[in-house]
Design a protein around this motif. Sequence first.
Motif, PDB file in Angstrom:
ATOM      1  N   UNK A  22       0.747  -1.173  -0.104  1.00 13.12           N
ATOM      2  CA  UNK A  22       0.154  -0.016   0.078  1.00 13.12           C
ATOM      3  C   UNK A  22       0.906   1.201  -0.134  1.00 13.12           C
ATOM      4  N   UNK A  23       2.132   1.186   0.755  1.00 16.86           N
ATOM      5  CA  UNK A  23       3.041   2.317   0.602  1.00 16.86           C
ATOM      6  C   UNK A  23       4.216   2.333  -0.221  1.00 16.86           C
ATOM      7  N   UNK A  24       4.293   0.970  -1.083  1.00 16.90           N
ATOM      8  CA  UNK A  24       5.197   0.806  -1.759  1.00 16.90           C
ATOM      9  C   UNK A  24       5.037   0.627  -3.270  1.00 16.90           C
ATOM     10  N   UNK A  25       4.652  -0.708  -3.542  1.00 17.63           N
ATOM     11  CA  UNK A  25       4.012  -0.953  -4.940  1.00 17.63           C
ATOM     12  C   UNK A  25       3.358   0.159  -5.521  1.00 17.63           C
ATOM     13  N   UNK A  26       2.118   0.333  -4.542  1.00 18.88           N
ATOM     14  CA  UNK A  26       1.082   0.820  -5.040  1.00 18.88           C
ATOM     15  C   UNK A  26       1.402   2.312  -5.687  1.00 18.88           C
ATOM     16  N   UNK A  27       1.984   3.118  -4.730  1.00 17.25           N
ATOM     17  CA  UNK A  27       2.371   4.610  -5.119  1.00 17.25           C
ATOM     18  C   UNK A  27       3.245   4.583  -6.325  1.00 17.25           C
ATOM     19  N   UNK A  28       4.243   3.584  -6.235  1.00 15.87           N
ATOM     20  CA  UNK A  28       5.374   3.962  -7.318  1.00 15.87           C
ATOM     21  C   UNK A  28       4.704   3.554  -8.501  1.00 15.87           C
ATOM     22  N   UNK A  29       3.725   2.571  -8.663  1.00 14.06           N
ATOM     23  CA  UNK A  29       3.203   2.036  -9.764  1.00 14.06           C
ATOM     24  C   UNK A  29       2.089   3.201 -10.377  1.00 14.06           C
ATOM     25  N   UNK A  30       1.520   3.808  -9.334  1.00 16.69           N
ATOM     26  CA  UNK A  30       0.514   4.770  -9.877  1.00 16.69           C
ATOM     27  C   UNK A  30       1.247   5.772 -10.569  1.00 16.69           C
ATOM     28  N   UNK A  31       2.659   6.273  -9.957  1.00 16.64           N
ATOM     29  CA  UNK A  31       3.157   7.133 -10.584  1.00 16.64           C
ATOM     30  C   UNK A  31       3.776   6.880 -11.904  1.00 16.64           C
ATOM     31  N   UNK A  32       4.136   5.434 -11.860  1.00 19.06           N
ATOM     32  CA  UNK A  32       4.685   5.419 -13.286  1.00 19.06           C
ATOM     33  C   UNK A  32       3.629   5.168 -14.345  1.00 19.06           C
ATOM     34  N   UNK A  33       2.377   4.522 -13.891  1.00 21.90           N
ATOM     35  CA  UNK A  33       1.259   4.305 -14.891  1.00 21.90           C
ATOM     36  C   UNK A  33       0.913   5.572 -15.396  1.00 21.90           C
ATOM     37  N   UNK A  34       0.997   6.712 -14.799  1.00 20.94           N
ATOM     38  CA  UNK A  34       0.355   7.785 -14.933  1.00 20.94           C
ATOM     39  C   UNK A  34       1.409   8.746 -16.196  1.00 20.94           C
ATOM     40  N   UNK A  35       2.825   8.460 -15.652  1.00 21.84           N
ATOM     41  CA  UNK A  35       3.693   9.509 -16.381  1.00 21.84           C
ATOM     42  C   UNK A  35       4.795   8.691 -17.279  1.00 21.84           C
ATOM     43  N   UNK A  36       4.975   7.545 -17.000  1.00 23.14           N
ATOM     44  CA  UNK A  36       6.322   6.916 -17.464  1.00 23.14           C
ATOM     45  C   UNK A  36       6.304   6.839 -19.071  1.00 23.14           C
ATOM     46  N   UNK A  37       7.266   7.587 -19.764  1.00 20.39           N
ATOM     47  CA  UNK A  37       7.319   7.516 -21.162  1.00 20.39           C
ATOM     48  C   UNK A  37       7.429   6.154 -21.716  1.00 20.39           C
ATOM     49  N   UNK A  38       8.122   5.064 -20.789  1.00 22.44           N
ATOM     50  CA  UNK A  38       8.093   3.615 -21.142  1.00 22.44           C
ATOM     51  C   UNK A  38       6.783   3.251 -21.240  1.00 22.44           C
TER      52      UNK A  38
END
Lengths: 422, 379
Positions: free
Chosen positions: A376-392
């Motif tokens: 809840x405080x590790x994968x989820x926020x990181x993935x949220x961040x990536x899913x929204x912005x990551x150019x990959x």
Amino acid sequence: MTGTLNRRRLLQVGGAGFAVAAVGAGGAAVAHSVADEQGTDSALHGPVPFHGEHQAGITTPAQDRLHFAAFDVTTSSRDDLIALLKEWTAAAAQMTQGKEAGQTGATGGSTEAPPDDTGEALELPPSQLTITIGFGPSLFTTADGKDRFGIAAKRPAALADLPHFPADDLDPARSGGDIGIQACANDPQVAVHAIRNLARIAFGRAEIRWSQLGFGRTSSTSVAQSTPRNLLGFKDGTRNLKLEDTALLDSQLWAHSADGAGWMAGGSYLVARRIRMSIEIWDRTSLGEQETIFGRAKKTGAPLTGEKERDEPDFSIAGADGQPLIAEDSHVRLAHPDHNAGAHLLRRGYNFVDGSDGLGRLDAGLFFLAYQRDPRSQFVPVQRNLAKHDRLNEYIKHVSSALFACPPGVQPGQYWGHTLFG
Amino acid sequence: MSSPRPAALLAAGALVLGGASACASKDSAGSASGPVSVSASESACKVSRTELPAGKHTFDVKNQGSKVTEFYVYAEGDRIVGEIENVGPGLSRKFIVELPAGKYEGACKPGMVGKGIRTGLTVTGDAAPHESTDQKLSDATASYKKVVEAHSQSLIEKTTQFTDAVKAKDIEKAKALFPVARYDWEFIEPVAGSFGKLDPSIDAPDADLEPGQQWTGFHKLEKDLWIAKDLSRSGPTADKLLVDVQKIVDESKAVTLNPLQLANGAKELLDEVATGKVTGEEDTFSHTDLWDFHANVEGSKASIAALRPVLEERDPALVKELDAGFAAVDAELAKHAQGDGFVTYDKLSKADVKALSTVINAVGEPVSKVAAVVAKDKK
């Protein structure tokens, strides 16, 4: 477990210098040289201790091959489930030490009976096989909230269903699962043998829901290991949690009893995601663009603001155009702990190529595996961040997702999940 | 003999309770010794005595219904210990059976189909000597031989009806009889399959042929019926099928399977289900795979039933596992029962198929252990 057979007695006798034995399941200090890694040292063939405070296969230096299987429990009997976990534990303890499964192994039983062990790992060394188990949310409660095995009240808060992330394209048949088992080894046949024998033991009580083969570890979990490359050709996971980061492991990897679920103390939470890569499209992308997307140099793995792989990225340095050298939407920036409230992950993913897709492309990608103290405080926020912005994201798609609570390790006489069912 | 057609079988499951309680409750009318009389009709199966001393008993079966009937005495797990077949309306027939102490069931089968109308029988005392393991093993062989004989007989009868319909160019009737005729074939497949080239000439699918090989048998007619929808040139195939089946039947009756072959036969039948039927590959044109599925399972059960006394003695825990496993398969199959048989395989959802696969895999493991238990040296 007397009466069990060694797959390879020769190795037991002649195998010198099992440096890796010192690593242990507890994550003790590593005595593992880079030379070991080149595959010339017998350490890569040797066994990893099965028993310990933590399960092996988490901080164990990542092996080269993976067979992961998610199981659906088909019995509704708690006793059957516990019996299965006991049999699995015994078989895993044997197989990780290079022994055959069952009492009579592959060839020691009646000629009229199917052999206890399936036999394809005969003569193969232990190959650092680790077998790691985790319990999925659906083991605790059904979709409509029914307590399946009298453990609903023990479901950890950290084992909350993962939210939907933007652009997720999940196949339910390849997602979830009541129980997840990760088998890692330096020989693919040893890893497959482990899953196959566990699946066989389970018939009538649990069956494979989905499974995934992986090759070429994509992460290093020890400073003694070099960072390997993923199928995009980049060194990924340089900043991964490593077994030498004792303090970080304690705060970021292992669950504590104070976290709410006492039975998970010493365990860890595993997120598994099958990430399909459009490698053909990626391969048509210029080197400069590829490096901008990652924020790292392809050759060295160094951040675009540094020279060496392990140099700390400096997100503040701007280039001639006044824009940050490491772009705002680059992978290294978005995934970095500094931009995720200090969240680290212990990544242990593998590449996969599951044949081709009938459209002239390889069905390839990354089978992402990440251990952590609280998704809840590790994968989820990181993935949220990536899913929204990551150019990959233009080149990757998450096609499956699963979450497991991996209990602490076992001592001889204990079984996987004894803290949950005991 | 019975051609236990699936629907009748499943439907009979519901009838058993009513029928059994109706006739099991009162047995005081019969005399305490002498023959046990059985009065069979379409809806009832009255057995004069249900509490018997151990030893030899004569059953006198009178058919008071309007259909040909038969009467079975089953030990636990539906192991046949005695039977009388083809009792015509208004007729009486007798048979003698040796019953050691234990629980049994008598079953009338009006129309010679289904599980029959069952009545519990309790045999007490020790007049019959306790059977040795050797005796139990040879009984298993004898008991299964009866099963093969019965299904061979039914196979030739049903196949004749089927091929008659084909030759009469009655497509609808032939379609209806196709899965019915295959039922007995699939039931005794391990026996029938042991006769080399006859098996492919009866049962080969299109895809299994080598270039130049003549395609004959059930599946050729299946394609004529469901795809070509034309029987104008099917006559010779039907004739050949009947000849081949007759050969199999003649040879099967002469075969005696030893206990180990029985155990392996039980496993092979489930393997058939797991590899061919669960995938819907067996009957690709008619999609009547569930009939074959059911027949394989029943055949497997029959082999295990014959071995049951040995298994009870040597590995009672395995027997429990087998019972639970087969019960789970029955329950899953019953979900797809329709009319006189089953829904076609193309009507099943992915989830249905997965559920069937799960129960077959689950029972497959304990069944694979039976052979070693049977082969084990006597202690």
